[in-house]
Enzyme design. Structure first.
Site, short mmCIF file in Angstrom:
data_model
loop_
_atom_site.label_atom_id
_atom_site.label_comp_id
_atom_site.label_asym_id
_atom_site.label_seq_id
_atom_site.Cartn_x
_atom_site.Cartn_y
_atom_site.Cartn_z
N GLU B 54 -27.81 28.89 85.31
CA GLU B 54 -28.89 28.49 84.42
C GLU B 54 -29.82 29.67 84.10
OE1 GLU B 54 -31.59 25.62 86.09
OE2 GLU B 54 -32.22 24.89 84.13
N LYS B 126 -30.69 20.46 77.77
CA LYS B 126 -31.00 19.82 79.06
C LYS B 126 -31.83 18.55 78.85
CE LYS B 126 -32.86 21.19 83.64
NZ LYS B 126 -33.36 22.35 84.41
N CYS B 163 -28.61 21.73 85.73
CA CYS B 163 -29.50 21.66 86.89
C CYS B 163 -30.04 20.25 87.19
CB CYS B 163 -30.62 22.68 86.73
SG CYS B 163 -31.34 23.18 88.33
#
Lengths: 304, 304
Positions: B54, B126, B163
């Protein structure tokens, strides 16, 4: 009269819980006798919550499809009375797993939770029903119609699910979203002897991993209680199943609490900290950030 | 021109995949130089899919909230061109994680997947954005609005998530229901040095456990690529974060494939069997038995 039984050690509220991993003793009577004896032991050890394995009264009868087996559900009402008396006599909240006869031709795989005064705290009818060689449950059990509702008891809100449910993150999440304080899985799962040892290990590891994942994702303790011992297929078609025991518990951070072995009857005791879940959820506030406006396709069979 | 790059060994289709676990080299230029060098190594080893961590171009800049940091996103268009050229030059499908400037005051944490010909195969913004001390992402990133859509590439349909998404079973399930053949998590997660060793271990174990659970529940391989090394908080308020590495891969049965250590840069290679997932799903047909008519409350914030 329901006793308020949690023990408050200073600021931490612990609930002593017993997981009874058991084998089948050849008859219902002999099996129940052993179960009751183990519940008595657990009560003497001051357990407040006792959890039995899936369909603990009998052999795991789904290894073949036989209409005579439905006779086993004829005792449903008596079974309720019996386990009610056991819960009351021992002063424990008792999670049982019974073969429910709802009507002629209509049966469920039903977990019944008894209060420590013998009253019925609630029922959960197994929602996800498996069907694969040696586990012909779709023949016996109508899928549950009570939804995913935690059962309120004197020791907390119990998110009781059963066996095949354990592979479904949706079931765990729905229990968490309704305030469950613990996830509980009575189970009957095992190996075929012919499977290679590494394949057996992969299956066992996967079974533990997926449930440990529910603990982490939901910030809840997770307990699974599995049957142990070999049971043959009385139709003679299959070679039977070696139920793999390995009953376990993880805490709300997915931390290891306890683990039974794969071959013996065991009573596993754990002290569940009912407040730790809130602490963990403050550290890891997953519920805060769910993108619920984007989850509606979860209700589709497939996104095609 | 997209090369069809999977290697067909008899009946089994393997995809050689490289996970690049990297540290930050003090500047974007130095860091990128190292990343490109590692991608070249991976390509020389015949990797067809290369996955970066990331926000791999820079330090993990969310340890504090600073408006100047948004300058890092000014190079978004150049970054796209740069990584396109790297993917093309090395002939690999490349999963990057970039700081997207969409408009003035509107930024995303965006994974961009490049085809092996340099074209953009797809983007994922995300969806779940964390915010806790040292991880102030809600300040920087608008939650994604592209939903949970696998990205179609010459090596398969990639379920790219980022994540914090990794803690959400819903995200993994939605990718699986749309045909993802692998779940991929570029990540930046670490410890605070002041945490006790047993607490560090619990956090690491939980992080692995929840993602391994997604593999099992969905019958899909899961890959996480994490950053490594200590990075200070340049505001001086916090003591910095030790990114814990431990990049890993599990197969579609939750079986262990590979695992990096917690302290070094490493390229982890795995051969992903893209057909095993179907085999596992035949053994364990979880998708068959989902009780979709009872899942609608998943779209609620809480069932109260």
């Amino acid at each position: 009269m329901v006793k308020q039984n949690n023990v408050n050690y200073g600021k931490i509220l612990f609930m002593k819980t017993a997981l009874i991993q058991q084998k089948y003793y050849g008859t219902k009577d002999a099996t129940i006798q052993q179960t009751v004896s183990m519940i008595q032991q657990a009560a003497q050890q001051d357990a407040k919550l006792v959890i039995l394995q899936e369909l603990h009264q009998t052999h795991y009868f789904c290894q073949n499809e036989s209409v005579e087996v439905f006779d086993l559900a004829n005792s449903w009402e008596e079974d309720l009375q019996f386990w009610s008396s056991v819960a009351k006599k021992n002063g424990v909240v008792l999670v049982t797993s019974l073969f429910e006869k709802r009507a002629a031709g209509l049966y469920h795989n039903t977990a019944v939770v008894f209060e420590n005064d013998g009253s019925i705290a609630g029922k959960y009818r197994k929602m996800h029903i498996p069907d694969d060689p040696g586990f012909y449950e779709k023949f016996y059990f109508t899928p549950g119609d009570l939804g995913f509702e935690p059962i309120d008891t004197s020791v907390g809100k119990l998110g009781v699910l059963v066996c095949w449910d354990q592979w479904y993150p949706e079931a765990a999440r729905l229990m968490a979203l309704k305030g469950a304080q613990i996830l509980i899985y009575p189970t009957a799962i095992g190996w075929f002897e012919d499977d290679a040892e590494d394949e057996k290990q992969r299956q066992l590891d996967a079974w533990i991993a997926v449930q440990r994942g529910h603990a982490v994702a939901n910030g809840l303790p997770v307990v699974a209680v599995n049957r142990v011992g070999f049971e043959s297929d009385d139709s003679g078609v299959l070679k039977g199943t070696k139920f793999w025991g390995n009953s376990f518990a993880f805490g709300p951070q997915g931390e290891f609490l306890a683990h039974a072995n794969h071959q013996n009857e065991q009573i596993i005791y754990i002290d569940i900290d009912l407040q730790k879940g809130e602490t963990v959820r403050r550290w890891w506030p997953f519920l805060r950030d769910r993108r619920i406006e984007n989850y509606s396709d979860i209700t589709k069979r497939y996104r095609d």
